[in-house]
Design an enzyme around this catalytic site. Structure first.
Site, mmCIF file in Angstrom:
data_model
loop_
_atom_site.group_PDB
_atom_site.id
_atom_site.type_symbol
_atom_site.label_atom_id
_atom_site.label_comp_id
_atom_site.label_asym_id
_atom_site.label_seq_id
_atom_site.Cartn_x
_atom_site.Cartn_y
_atom_site.Cartn_z
ATOM 1 N N SER A 1 2.282 19.075 -7.447
ATOM 2 C CA SER A 1 1.759 18.627 -6.139
ATOM 3 C C SER A 1 0.859 19.660 -5.472
ATOM 4 C CB SER A 1 2.915 18.261 -5.196
ATOM 5 O OG SER A 1 3.711 17.246 -5.753
ATOM 6 N N GLU B 1 -8.333 15.975 -15.826
ATOM 7 C CA GLU B 1 -7.176 16.530 -15.134
ATOM 8 C C GLU B 1 -5.932 16.314 -15.987
ATOM 9 O OE1 GLU B 1 -4.213 15.633 -11.379
ATOM 10 O OE2 GLU B 1 -6.139 14.587 -11.479
ATOM 11 N N CYS C 1 -2.098 -9.309 -0.103
ATOM 12 C CA CYS C 1 -1.290 -9.708 -1.259
ATOM 13 C C CYS C 1 0.009 -10.361 -0.780
ATOM 14 C CB CYS C 1 -1.053 -8.514 -2.175
ATOM 15 S SG CYS C 1 -0.498 -8.987 -3.844
ATOM 16 N N GLN D 1 0.939 -13.916 1.500
ATOM 17 C CA GLN D 1 1.967 -14.891 1.155
ATOM 18 C C GLN D 1 2.963 -15.065 2.298
ATOM 19 O OE1 GLN D 1 3.556 -13.484 -2.573
ATOM 20 N NE2 GLN D 1 1.589 -13.652 -3.627
ATOM 21 N N ARG E 1 1.959 -11.322 -9.364
ATOM 22 C CA ARG E 1 2.483 -12.348 -10.269
ATOM 23 C C ARG E 1 2.571 -13.718 -9.593
ATOM 24 N NH1 ARG E 1 5.818 -7.968 -11.453
ATOM 25 N NH2 ARG E 1 5.500 -7.165 -13.556
ATOM 26 N N HIS F 1 -6.485 -6.869 -3.207
ATOM 27 C CA HIS F 1 -6.263 -5.552 -2.593
ATOM 28 C C HIS F 1 -7.605 -4.916 -2.225
ATOM 29 C CE1 HIS F 1 -1.899 -5.036 -3.259
ATOM 30 N NE2 HIS F 1 -2.107 -5.847 -4.282
ATOM 31 N N GLU G 1 -8.254 -2.600 -0.233
ATOM 32 C CA GLU G 1 -8.183 -1.162 -0.013
ATOM 33 C C GLU G 1 -8.602 -0.367 -1.247
ATOM 34 O OE1 GLU G 1 -3.895 -2.316 -1.258
ATOM 35 O OE2 GLU G 1 -5.630 -3.216 -0.271
#
Length: 549
Positions: free
Chosen positions: A14, A139, A387, A391, A476, A521, A523
């Protein structure tokens, strides 16, 4: 002829190798070079698609349908270069490929071993499709000393020998090692010994780093920098201090100021590189540092205890703020807290200038998400469902505006009114895709970029400025088109559909200031210098809402 930059990490995990790779790529791009980034992941999963977000953060999906590491999101956001399936490989995928070949007899009876078979597979992955690149940045996940990363280390050691030098005698590979220099409060000192040990471990594997990126929480004194250079066998200028930045989008400018890109180019023997044009990064920082207001967005989700589970979403909201020159404060709200009988939904959501329900899987928290949709609809608060969030908006609409009281999703169990159901076949780029209800979980979703057609006079068509779009999917279950007439009768309009008209892609409420649900999605395609139009419009609506309360 492509040059290769290998990034490894030491001391602890990290340390921000992914951000460093993305920032370096952005700096090289700013000098006019063509760059691509790849990620080697040492874990045995074939991909992160079946891993819990608490284990590995979000799953980033590419246009070509790959479920990949979240670092590929950083790569795309910083460079604008669309990631591909070929940009992320795991040990699991490598072994899966090798074992499949062995079973077919492709190795002609040879003993299959880590060297050369596994290392050759890794090298082939690194070298593929690099002919038109100036630089490929690789990486290596994990930390030097991990058992699982050893085949990758051996592969990049071999590549340094295989690639050698170019026609001018300059080497074609450079190694960057990212380490931590901890501050010991009791001694009042920064300690360089962990970095020395980490570099010693790396050189024992046959890899001598050319550049050291040293994470520190305070300025690195010149004396300590010289000491690291002496013990680690690098130039003092190649010891790059990396302090924590106020924003991830400040990192490219910070690293440029410390000389990272210049030192990497020097290691390659490049002395005539153009000066970088960093104007777009200067503009981003100016917008971050000088907002003209702020808004608060409530994100009602399932994995709110780990923000990395929604990494791309977080950044897309920031990008929406950049587009409107406002600061976006994100309030993470656990959907389950709205499911108790005494839940104070209004008390939690009233301070919000906008409400967003993100994607996710499973029943946990679903009723809390539905309750938050109802609040946003009734109180006219800007709402964005992504997403699973779309729904939930459809189920809420079915129950409360269309009179379908038993509306639910078949994902949550037996359903008498499956407003959301498992899609068993759909048209993909390759043709008809089929899926069994009890089949494998990994790689069996509707994944990657799919087109959609928007209703010409809809709110979303105005936002996009187009009637046709392409967005990335990972799910799905689909909204059941059988219920469309009833939902539209209740005021929820289906303003975006798949090109064949069978799969709902977008819903909206024309009688609401801003109420949009999308099955995809968005984003995943937003960037700081190119905010996604839906997020830019959503935050604009939040700004208007902030002036009303």
């Amino acid at each position: 002829m492509a040059r290769f930059i290998f990034i490894t990490g030491g001391v602890v995990s990290s340390l921000g190798k992914g951000l460093m790779a993305a920032s370096l790529a952005a700096l090289l791009q700013a000098r006019g070079y063509k760059v691509r980034i790849r990620k080697f992941d040492p874990y045995l999963n074939v991909d992160p698609g079946t891993m819990s977000p608490y284990q590995h953060g979000e799953v980033y999906v590419t246009d070509d349908g790959a479920e990949t590491d979240l670092d590929l999101g950083h790569y795309e956001r910083f460079t604008g270069v669309a990631a591909r399936q070929s940009d992320n490989i795991t040990t699991g995928r490598i072994y899966s490929n090798i074992i499949a070949r062995e079973r077919r007899g492709d190795y002609l009876g040879a003993t299959v071993q880590v060297i050369p078979h596994v290392t050759n597979e890794i090298k082939d992955f690194a070298l593929a499709d690099t002919e038109d690149l100036d630089f490929l940045i690789c990486e290596i996940g994990g930390t030097v000393g991990d058992i699982e990363s050893l085949p990758f280390m051996e592969a990049i050691r071999q590549l340094r020998n295989d690639l050698g030098t170019d026609d001018a005698g300059h080497k074609r590979t450079v190694s960057i090692h990212t380490t931590l220099i901890p501050y010991i409060a009791a001694a009042g000192e920064l300690k360089t010994k962990p970095t020395q040990h980490s570099v010693r471990d790396l050189t024992s594997l046959g890899i001598q780093p050319d550049v050291l990126l040293c994470r520190v929480d305070r300025p690195l004194p010149e004396g300590e920098r010289a000491k690291i250079a002496q013990f680690c066998n690098v130039r003092k200028e190649a010891v790059i201090p990396a302090l924590d930045a106020k924003s991830i989008y400040a990192v490219p400018l910070q690293y440029h100021g410390e000389g990272l890109d210049a030192e990497v180019l020097r290691a390659f023997g490049i002395t005539d590189a153009p000066a970088p044009d960093l104007s777009r990064w200067d503009d981003i920082i100016d917008r971050l540092d000088n907002p003209e207001g702020e808004v608060t967005v409530g994100v009602v989700g399932k994995y709110v205890g780990l923000p990395d589970a929604y990494k791309s979403l977080t950044e897309a909201l920031v990008h929406g703020g950049l587009a409107n020159r406002v600061k976006v404060n994100i309030k993470w709200l656990d959907a389950e807290m709205f499911e108790h009988p005494e839940a104070e939904v209004a008390a939690s959501l009233e301070p919000m200038h906008a409400i967003l329900v993100p994607g996710g899987f499973g029943e946990r928290g679903s009723e809390g998400k539905i309750a938050s949709v109802q609040f946003a609809r009734e109180r006219k608060v800007p709402f964005f469902g992504i997403c699973l969030g779309m729904q939930m908006a459809c189920i809420e609409g079915a129950r409360n505006t269309a009179g379908i009281k038993g509306a639910t999703s078949s994902e949550f169990g037996e359903a008498s009114e499956p407003v959301v159901g498992l899609i068993t076949e759909w048209m993909s780029r390759e043709g008809l895709e089929k899926r069994a209800a009890g089949g494998d979980l990994g790689g069996t979703m509707r994944l990657g970029a799919y087109g959609a057609r928007l209703s010409p006079n809809s709110h979303v068509a105005t936002i996009y400025g187009s009637d046709e779009i392409s967005e990335r999917h990972r799910h799905r279950y689909e909204v059941n088109a059988h219920y469309m007439p009833a939902l539209e009768e209740g005021g929820l309009i289906f303003s975006g559909m798949s090109p064949d008209g069978t799969l709902p892609e977008i819903v909206e409420r024309p009688d609401h200031p801003w109420f949009v649900g999308v099955q995809f999605h968005p984003e995943l395609k937003s960037k700081p210098f190119d905010p996604h139009p839906l997020f830019a419009s959503f935050i604009e609506a939040a700004v208007k809402q902030s002036r009303l309360v």
